[in-house]
Design an enzyme around this catalytic site. Structure first.
Site, PDB file in Angstrom:
ATOM      1  N   GLU A   1       0.798  -1.223   0.000  1.00 18.30           N
ATOM      2  CA  GLU A   1       0.000   0.000   0.000  1.00 18.30           C
ATOM      3  C   GLU A   1       0.834   1.278   0.000  1.00 18.30           C
ATOM      4  OE1 GLU A   1      -4.038  -1.443   2.146  1.00 18.30           O
ATOM      5  OE2 GLU A   1      -2.347  -1.208   3.487  1.00 18.30           O
TER       6      GLU A   1
HETATM    7  C1  TNX Z   1      -5.050  -4.400   4.164  1.00 17.47           C
HETATM    8  S1  TNX Z   1      -3.197  -6.697   3.602  1.00 17.47           S
HETATM    9  C2  TNX Z   1      -3.802  -4.258   4.710  1.00 17.47           C
HETATM   10  C3  TNX Z   1      -3.657  -4.089   6.171  1.00 17.47           C
HETATM   11  C4  TNX Z   1      -4.985  -3.876   6.840  1.00 17.47           C
HETATM   12  C5  TNX Z   1      -6.007  -4.841   6.269  1.00 17.47           C
HETATM   13  C6  TNX Z   1      -7.342  -4.741   6.935  1.00 17.47           C
HETATM   14  C7  TNX Z   1      -2.230  -5.609   3.564  1.00 17.47           C
HETATM   15  C8  TNX Z   1      -0.998  -5.989   3.000  1.00 17.47           C
HETATM   16  N1  TNX Z   1      -2.614  -4.422   4.018  1.00 17.47           N
HETATM   17  O1  TNX Z   1      -2.790  -3.026   6.439  1.00 17.47           O
HETATM   18  O2  TNX Z   1      -4.806  -4.106   8.195  1.00 17.47           O
HETATM   19  O3  TNX Z   1      -6.160  -4.604   4.899  1.00 17.47           O
HETATM   20  O4  TNX Z   1      -8.206  -5.753   6.489  1.00 17.47           O
END
Ligand code: TNX
Length: 513
Positions: free
Chosen positions: A328
């Site tokens: 992200e």
């Molecule tokens: C996505 S999965 C994220 C997490 C959050 C999650 C909540 C991922 C690599 N990143 O930072 O906690 O969704 O469902």
């Protein structure tokens, strides 16, 4: 559903079976009921029973301290006295004998085992991991509580996993989980032959691993948490303890240091890790993702930081694979950072894992990617030979509800939540380079041990079977029959599971939802 499963089970008693019908028998035949999760590769009922004596002699003809300890703990929990293991002649008079031995059968692979219950009980494997799995199978065959008359069906099991990576990812960064809870979770994972515990140790809301050269990471970053969640951090000694505790139970702890994004706790601890024009350097307790980043324009600051953190991380965790996060974040230097970090890990003799986004970087094919958005296009990375850990969110994000609309759960990935049946339905076979699967418990909304238990169980049992048993041998109707019957084992371990209706589990005082 009940009728079909019972019928399969009755067939199972009759002779050699394998696949979906192998490990369920009619509940009427309770003295010889066989309910195993994950389902073993092959199980042959031999007919008749072995009656356990009050005293059992454990004979170990190999160096497998973990398996021996696990077996003895199981027997002791049932009030079965264990005779001195010493020389065989000492135990000749013992009425029930259990043998643990290494056998040189290449077909068993790194984690396979053979369990024979006849006049005695024989557990054989090539490795300690295999012997540990054999002990867990025996544990599921035995009652969950002490019992006057213990009988086991005579049988032979030959078993090995479909996938070598059968994991749980625990987010201890958003909301901290105490050492004792992690230990308990390791014990429970072991019962289902899960073998990887991925600890998401750092994120915006908290930094949970002591780094001696950067002490403020825990002094400041360890003191924050998501709103309503728990702060805290692990000392290096505590983490070493957990590594050994897990290792003795056949589980490798895989640490994750999430960079270059998800780093607000680090920036709040050491402002110089942020770019000079960054004015938001306060500890964070919100729910947003994707806003913080190490200052990639200051490689002279950022790379030594990552290197020094990694040196301490690697000294604690012997895991070959080290997770470097990478999720992200959008930044022009992102790909370069991932490639550089992957090389750093490799130069230190380990293998890097990144979340799927890392696949845009130019890395060597031995780097692993963790697939988490069902629709993400990972084909090019697979084509290049990169191996995958499968955690598609619509199946394995167990911060999502056990049912649609469950309070304190996310539903961004799947509105209906991730019920047991959904998770179980996952088919890994379209991913030719998959090493296995991981269920992920993010803790933005999970702030207590009880809430964690509720999200983890019984869904982790399904995750374990998805990873252990080939898809072609799995049937949900059969799985729920077997898992439902293991409820006393879960109760004996004190698990505050979700009272899953598919398993016929009614809520009671011990299992509030
Ligand atoms: C996505 S999965 C994220 C997490 C959050 C999650 C909540 C991922 C690599 N990143 O930072 O906690 O969704 O469902």
């Amino acid at each position: 559903m009940g009728f079909k499963a019972v019928l399969c089970g009755m067939l199972a008693v009759a002779g050699v079976v394998s696949g979906s019908s192998a490990a369920a028998v009619a509940p009427e035949a309770s003295a010889t009921a066989v309910h195993l999760v994950p389902l073993p590769q092959s199980l042959t009922m031999r007919g008749g029973e072995l009656r356990f004596a009050d005293t059992v002699a454990v004979q170990v003809d190999t160096q497998s301290p973990g398996a021996e300890a696990a077996l003895e703990a199981t027997l002791e929990s049932l009030g079965i006295a264990v005779a001195d293991a010493g020389a065989v002649s000492d135990v000749d008079d013992a009425p029930t004998r259990i043998r643990l031995q290494r056998v040189d059968d290449p077909a068993l692979g790194d984690e396979g085992y053979r369990l024979v219950i006849a006049g005695d009980v024989q557990l054989g494997a090539r490795t300690e991991a295999g012997l540990l799995h054999a002990v867990q199978t025996l544990r599921q065959l035995l009652p969950a509580q002490p019992q006057a008359d213990i009988r086991l069906p005579r049988l032979e099991i030959v078993d090995a996993p479909a996938y070598r990576w059968r994991g749980l990812s625990l987010d201890v960064a958003r909301s901290f989980l105490p050492v004792e809870y992690v230990e308990r979770t390791i014990d429970r994972m072991a019962l289902f032959k899960l073998n990887r515990l991925h600890l998401h140790l750092t994120d915006d809301q908290g930094w949970r691993i002591e780094i001696k050269r950067w002490p403020k990471l825990v002094e400041i970053g360890g003191a924050s948490a998501v709103k309503g969640g728990r702060s805290g951090w692990y000392t290096q000694d505590e983490l070493r303890h957990l590594v050994a505790y897990a290792q003795a139970r056949g589980i490798t702890i895989v640490p994750e240091i999430d960079v270059p994004g998800h780093v607000q706790a680090a920036l709040a601890s050491y402002n110089e890790l942020a770019c000079d024009d960054e004015d938001n350097l306060a500890p964070y307790s919100g729910l947003e993702v994707g806003f913080s980043v190490l200052c990639l324009d200051k490689p002279e600051v950022v790379y030594p930081f990552v290197q020094q953190v990694l040196e301490e991380v690697l000294a604690i965790f012997p895991s070959q694979e080290i997770h470097m996060g990478g999720d992200e974040i959008k930044h022009p230097l992102y790909g370069e950072f991932v490639a550089h970090t992957a090389r750093m890990v490799e130069d230190m003799g380990r293998t890097a894992i990144f979340w799927e986004e890392g696949s845009v970087a130019d890395t060597r094919p031995d780097v692993l990617f963790q697939f988490w958005n069902d629709g993400y296009d990972i084909a090019a990375a697979v084509e290049e030979g990169h191996r995958l850990i499968l955690s598609p969110c619509s199946y394995f994000y167990i911060d999502h509800g056990n049912y649609a609309g469950q309070p304190q759960t996310y539903d961004w990935c799947r509105k209906e939540g991730v019920p047991l049946a959904r998770l179980y339905a996952f088919d890994p076979t379209p991913f030719p380079t998959a090493v296995g699967i991981e269920a992920a418990l993010w803790t933005e909304l999970v702030h207590t041990d009880a809430a964690a238990d509720n999200r983890l169980w019984p869904r982790l049992a399904a995750a374990a079977e998805v990873a252990w048993t080939p898809k072609a041998q799995r049937r949900y109707e059969d799985f729920v029959q077997r898992t439902g019957a293991l409820r006393p084992h879960l109760d004996a371990m004190g698990i505050g599971y979700h009272p899953e209706p598919d398993l016929g589990w009614q809520p009671d005082a011990a299992t509030p939802d």
